[in-house]
Design a protein around this motif. Sequence first.
Motif, short mmCIF file in Angstrom:
data_model
loop_
_atom_site.label_atom_id
_atom_site.label_comp_id
_atom_site.label_asym_id
_atom_site.label_seq_id
_atom_site.Cartn_x
_atom_site.Cartn_y
_atom_site.Cartn_z
N TYR A 52 26.38 50.54 53.06
CA TYR A 52 24.48 50.83 52.91
C TYR A 52 24.06 49.37 52.02
O TYR A 52 22.93 49.31 52.37
CB TYR A 52 24.28 51.87 52.14
N ARG A 65 29.22 58.05 45.03
CA ARG A 65 28.74 58.16 46.16
C ARG A 65 29.80 57.61 47.32
O ARG A 65 30.29 56.62 47.03
CB ARG A 65 27.37 57.61 46.61
N ASN A 115 28.17 59.38 52.79
CA ASN A 115 26.87 60.01 52.53
C ASN A 115 27.31 61.43 51.92
O ASN A 115 26.51 62.18 51.61
CB ASN A 115 26.32 60.45 53.83
N MET A 144 28.54 63.14 47.98
CA MET A 144 28.40 62.68 46.54
C MET A 144 29.52 63.58 45.79
O MET A 144 29.26 64.76 45.10
CB MET A 144 27.08 63.45 45.92
N ARG A 148 19.36 55.39 48.79
CA ARG A 148 20.67 55.93 49.35
C ARG A 148 21.94 54.99 48.94
O ARG A 148 23.05 55.46 49.48
CB ARG A 148 20.71 56.09 51.04
N SER A 205 23.09 59.82 48.08
CA SER A 205 22.98 60.00 49.26
C SER A 205 21.67 60.57 49.66
O SER A 205 21.02 61.04 49.09
CB SER A 205 24.10 61.25 49.90
N ASP A 206 21.24 60.48 51.25
CA ASP A 206 20.05 60.76 51.49
C ASP A 206 20.14 62.25 52.18
O ASP A 206 19.27 62.65 53.00
CB ASP A 206 19.58 59.84 52.39
#
Length: 227
Positions: free
Chosen positions: A36, A157, A160, A162, A221, A225-226
């Motif tokens: 990311y 993280r 994606n 946690m 993110r 995470s998103d």
Amino acid sequence: MNFEPKLDRRKMLLSLALTASAGITFARQPRNKVDYLGSRKLERLIPTQIGDWRFATTSGLVVPPEDPLSDALYSQLLTRVYSDGINPDMMLLIAQSSAQTGLLQVHRPEFCYPAGGFQLSPIIQRQALIGGERTLTMNQLTASNPGRVERILYWTRVGNAMPISWAQQRLAIAVDNLKGRIPDAVLVRVSTVDADGPSAFTRLADFVEAMISGIQTADRRILVSDV
């Protein structure tokens, strides 16, 4: 007289089975690297002013000892100390491991601090409101030695996910690997040296909320995470 060797059917079948198994294993190896952060730098991502706190220095934090393993684990390591001129300083550490290996590890404080001679309190979970509408679950603990009492909040993280515990972290890596992905990983740690635990942890949570809010929405993110 010529004798042709007899073909051992069982050995042939075993050989074919092993070859097929090796091919399947190779085909299932994760190859999709997820990163990311990419080419961006943590120094530019994280604001130099977070709420009432301003960037003051990069020294004074408890960090892992420098060795080839640490260099291999972390693609980027950011350490900063922030001050508001009134309260004890806020110390921020962000360690990022890019998707370059399937054997990701993140240096968690419960391993880092004891190596520096600290005694740790039991770890409990604490939540902070981020982005105005969602909560972030963090690990809360205290590290102490005869000359220092440090209050710590941190989270990780992985891809994606946690994960809160070390076991959850390893599971998150395994799940992504089974999906063909090699996830990146980030550890975020904020801490302060303060004898007043309740006040310190409240300020740490406020600092985390201000930091996340100060990052552009599309870049958040990288730290959380998103989902």
